[in-house]
Design an enzyme around this catalytic site. Structure first.
Site, short mmCIF file in Angstrom:
data_model
loop_
_atom_site.label_atom_id
_atom_site.label_comp_id
_atom_site.label_asym_id
_atom_site.label_seq_id
_atom_site.Cartn_x
_atom_site.Cartn_y
_atom_site.Cartn_z
N GLU A 1 0.86 -1.23 0.00
CA GLU A 1 0.07 -0.07 0.01
C GLU A 1 0.84 1.15 0.14
O GLU A 1 0.64 2.37 -0.69
CB GLU A 1 -0.92 0.22 1.25
N HIS B 1 -11.69 -6.12 7.82
CA HIS B 1 -12.49 -5.67 6.67
C HIS B 1 -13.57 -4.69 7.28
O HIS B 1 -14.57 -4.76 6.50
CB HIS B 1 -12.73 -6.82 6.07
C1 LIG Z 1 -1.84 -5.03 4.14
C2 LIG Z 1 -2.73 -5.79 3.58
N1 LIG Z 1 -3.19 -5.71 2.02
C3 LIG Z 1 -4.07 -6.26 1.30
C4 LIG Z 1 -4.66 -7.49 2.05
C5 LIG Z 1 -5.69 -8.30 1.30
N2 LIG Z 1 -5.35 -9.68 0.78
C6 LIG Z 1 -5.31 -10.46 1.59
S1 LIG Z 1 -4.62 -12.02 1.09
C7 LIG Z 1 -3.78 -11.20 -0.23
C8 LIG Z 1 -3.31 -11.93 -1.14
C9 LIG Z 1 -1.76 -12.25 -0.39
O1 LIG Z 1 -1.26 -13.30 -1.47
P1 LIG Z 1 0.05 -14.15 -0.92
O2 LIG Z 1 0.98 -13.10 -0.20
O3 LIG Z 1 0.51 -14.60 -2.21
O4 LIG Z 1 -0.65 -15.20 0.07
P2 LIG Z 1 -1.53 -16.41 -0.51
O5 LIG Z 1 -2.94 -16.10 -0.24
O6 LIG Z 1 -1.15 -16.89 -1.94
O7 LIG Z 1 -1.08 -17.67 0.49
C10 LIG Z 1 -4.50 -9.86 -0.24
C11 LIG Z 1 -4.11 -8.92 -1.28
C12 LIG Z 1 -4.35 -7.55 3.33
N3 LIG Z 1 -4.95 -8.99 3.90
N4 LIG Z 1 -3.42 -6.71 4.07
#
Ligand SMILES: Cc1ncc(C[n+]2csc(CCOP(=O)(O)OP(=O)(O)O)c2C)c(N)n1
Ligand SMILES: [Mg+2]
Lengths: 343, 419
Positions: free
Chosen positions: A65, A134
């Site tokens: 972000e 959220h």
């Molecule tokens: C600071 C923050 N930004 C955005 C999100 C929303 N979000 C939750 S999971 C995710 C994707 C994460 O992907 P990755 O790190 O590859 O983990 P995976 O879900 O593949 O295990 C996002 C964008 C969040 N939870 N926290």
């Protein structure tokens, strides 16, 4: 606007339409954020924009972000009009430094040498069992920052016009989207069947370009018993509660928190002599405190009762206890009775 | 806006990476070479960090597709340990399956599966001490299962019912199990990485033997916290392991969005002076071996290791996600490294300690066991109608002792309930 065609839209569609209209008119407008490109955003606000406007105008960013707002500042300073999405307002804090120290102060620090015409869109508020991460309503953390504007629509019509206005503004604007209102108005009763924007007059959205001037409140209902000052999801809770209590309420949807429509507020409070402020965010140092202070400064001798606040509790947003936390109609009722008891 | 609008042009030199395959495409992974021999060699765990530079670019593998286990990374686990690993992976998978379906029936607000990534969590946990503190993301439930956490308590957490150890405060899957060395999961991505480094620094300060093992998805390595973690871990030689689970996807964005299309995630560690390993995350023996190596290095004062677990997210991101919107439906089937449970099964059969029949029987018994545990958990309530936790608990644990303003709000709340 007699000749302009209108379409029934959800708030999601209205936001998308605002982006589409500005992107179509101005190649400086770029849209980006986590999952906003091919997928079209986790709430679908940017669906179809990449296909229509190209990969380089609506794209995915890394999950960062601070990075998202950082590049947006650089682009804005370099003549573009970026519209950055933060997936949930709860995730905006890594960008706080870029917003508070940088975007908001670039104009001041350079004495107008550089500017930052940037829009940050982000969903706020609860009502979807999103728990601590959220559901937050962090508006007061941003209205405290000089150099930043903060706005929050409560319906599709306003959402489109206010977003276009935000994108065209030459200063950084934080555009907060009450996610519980994306698909329909919500009066605070989680057990009532979900309502849709279809058939609602505020769901009728004109085609093409229009904007709503920043800093202007919307009169939701005209009344003389009490003034209710509110914004976002709580607009609908306020309206429903006042109706149930049979009050003649002067309800203002503030829409723009900074700049604030103090004239409309003053006029209304002087007329009714009573005021309740309603927001979802936690109480202590919430934006209601600012409004209350300004009313005290401008309307003190017209007040018949102390100003009341209806807010979320001063706890993190819980998951299972969502409806005990959410400032619903019961909390609103108690506050309205309290200010009216002076009668 | 002061200026007249500019006409739209569609020409731009701005580069935006794209995945190779989108819905409708037939995935073809022939460009991802699956190393036939199991390079690179296993160096001494106390080697100089740059001796692991090539390990960041290659892939540590032990299990061949034909079921053989070979090479100097082969941990030569006992039959009991191997069968235990199979059981934990199958239990994790069965639990994910059940919880996903129950979410679909409205019993809980949300769920996240770890399907396809069970070898990463189970293999990793097996190679650590139960007291080593894990700083997990939401996809390491296999660690809890391996460590013997109560599956019923986990389920009650997801159901936010009267058996939820977190009293409904958190959304499903964001567990906290201090007694099992499992740090409270945050919904804010990346934050745990640098905290885990701090935990490890505290272990070192206290002259304790414990280490921390921190996890992130590949997507969240883009957060600043990941870079803080690598930096601090390097500076203070923190006794920790930093795990990047590269499951190729971060919700809808492919790994090239997080990292660009150049180096591996493991290679991120080289510039910070960390040891770096990249491992086939669908090969539980390789995960185990790499973790053992890194844990030994950390415990003996060699500092932190960055491990990239190369794997594939078989399911949607969460119950809120529909992956067919952004990737080919059958991509998981084309994934060249197969499925971790299948891979171990073939190995066990090759060893002569397992059979298809036994495998099917275990799958069935896991399903039954999980079903029974779930029933007993659901008997304590679910979120389909109203919450089964006491609403007043929302005022607890904000502070050690509630300040007066919070007590006042508690009283306001009870007035509201009387209304
Ligand atoms: C600071 C923050 N930004 C955005 C999100 C929303 N979000 C939750 S999971 C995710 C994707 C994460 O992907 P990755 O790190 O590859 O983990 P995976 O879900 O593949 O295990 C996002 C964008 C969040 N939870 N926290
Ligand atoms: Mg991922």
């Amino acid at each position: 606007m007699t000749d302009v065609k209108t379409t029934s839209m959800t708030m999601i569609e209205a936001i998308r339409d605002a982006l589409d209209v500005t992107m179509s008119q101005n190649s400086d407008v770029l849209v980006f954020g986590e999952d906003v490109g091919y997928f079209g955003g986790v709430f679908r606000c940017t669906a179809g924009l990449q296909e229509k406007h190209g990969l380089h105008r609506c794209f995915d960013t890394p999950i960062s972000e601070g990075g998202i707002v950082g590049i947006a500042i650089g682009m804005a300073a370099n003549g573009l009009r970026p519209v950055a999405e933060i997936q949930f307002a709860d995730y905006i804090y890594p960008a706080y430094d870029q917003i508070a120290s940088e975007a908001a102060r670039l104009r001041y620090r350079s004495n107008g040498d550089f500017t930052c015409p940037l829009t940050i869109r982000t969903p706020v508020g609860g009502g979807i069992y999103g728990g601590q991460t959220h559901s937050q309503s962090p508006e007061a953390l941003f209205t405290h920052i000089a150099g930043l504007k903060t706005v929050i629509p409560s319906n599709p019509y306003d959402a489109k016009g206010m977003l276009i206005e935000a994108i065209e503004d030459n200063d950084p604007v934080l555009f907060l989207e009450p996610k519980r209102l994306y698909n329909g108005p919500f009066d605070g009763d989680p057990h009532a069947p979900a309502k849709s924007w279809k058939g609602h007059p505020l769901g009728e959205v004109p085609a093409g370009h229009y904007s709503i001037p920043m800093g202007k409140a919307r009169k939701v209902s005209e009344g003389h018993d009490v003034t209710i000052l509110t914004y976002g999801t709580m607009v609908w809770v306020a309206e429903a509660t006042a109706a149930k209590l049979g009050l003649s309420a002067d309800i203002l949807d503030l829409r723009s928190l900074l700049p604030l429509d103090i004239d409309a507020i003053t006029q209304s409070v002087k007329k009714t002599g009573r005021c309740v402020i309603m927001h979802e965010a936690t109480r202590t140092s919430g934006f209601g405190a600012e409004i209350s202070a300004q009313i005290q400064e401008t309307c003190f001798y017209h007040l018949e009762a102390p100003v009341e606040r209806v807010t979320g509790w001063d706890t993190p947003y819980p998951h299972a206890q969502e409806w005990a936390y959410f400032p619903g109609q019961k909390r609103a009722t108690l506050a309205l009775r309290k200010v009216m008891d002076g009668v | 806006m002061a200026k007249a609008p500019k006409p739209v042009t569609n020409r731009s030199r701005l580069h935006v990476p794209e995945p190779q395959f989108r819905p409708g495409d037939t995935p073809d992974y022939s460009h991802i070479s699956v190393p036939a021999d199991h390079t690179p060699a296993r160096p001494d765990p106390l080697c100089e960090h740059h001796e692991t530079a090539e390990h960041a670019l290659k892939l540590i593998r032990v299990l061949r597709f034909n079921g053989e286990a070979i090479g100097d990374w082969n941990p030569k686990l006992s039959n009991d340990a191997l069968l235990g690993a199979m059981n934990d992976m199958m239990m994790t998978r069965a639990m994910d399956e059940r919880m996903f379906n129950m979410q679909r029936q409205g019993k809980m607000s949300f769920y996240m599966k770890s399907t396809g990534e069970e070898a990463v969590s189970v293999g990793h946990a097996m190679a650590l001490k139960n007291s080593d503190m894990i700083f997990p993301t939401y996809r390491q439930q296999g660690i809890l299962i391996n460590r013997g956490a109560s599956i019923k308590e986990m389920m009650c957490q997801c159901l936010s019912n009267s058996g939820d150890p977190l009293d409904g405060k958190s959304i499903p899957v964001l567990y906290s199990f201090k007694k099992h060395g499992f740090f409270s999961i945050s919904g804010n991505l990346g934050t745990q990485l640098i905290q885990g480094v701090g935990w490890a620094m505290a272990c070192a300060y206290k002259n304790e033997d414990g280490i921390a093992s921190v996890f992130t998805g590949e997507g969240a390595t883009a957060e600043g916290d990941f870079h803080y973690a690598l930096n601090f871990a390097s500076t203070y030689r923190a006794p920790c392991i930093i795990n990047v689970v590269n499951n190729q996807w971060a919700i809808s964005s492919f790994q090239g969005i997080a990292a660009g299309e150049g180096e591996t995630f493991a290679a991120r560690g080289s510039g910070y002076g960390l040891a770096t390993l990249r491992v086939d995350g669908n090969d539980i023996l390789a995960v185990y071996a790499a973790t053992k190596w890194a844990a030994e290095r950390a415990r003996k004062g060699g500092g932190a290791t960055l491990i990239e677990h190369f794997t594939y997210r078989q399911s949607g991101h969460s119950t809120s996600d529909d992956p067919s919107k952004y990737r080919p439906k059958d991509e998981a089937r084309h994934w060249p490294f197969g499925d971790p449970v299948e891979r171990l099964k073939v190995h066990l059969i090759k060893l002569g300690i397992w059979s298809e029949e036994q495998h099917d029987a275990l799958a069935k018994s896991c399903k039954v066991e999980i079903r029974d545990i779930y029933k007993s958990a659901e008997a304590m309530g679910d979120l389909s109608e109203k919450t089964n936790v006491n609403d007043y608990t929302m005022f607890e644990q904000v502070y050690e002792r509630p300040p007066e303003h919070l007590e006042a709000q508690r009283r306001m709340f009870s007035e509201e309930l009387d209304e």
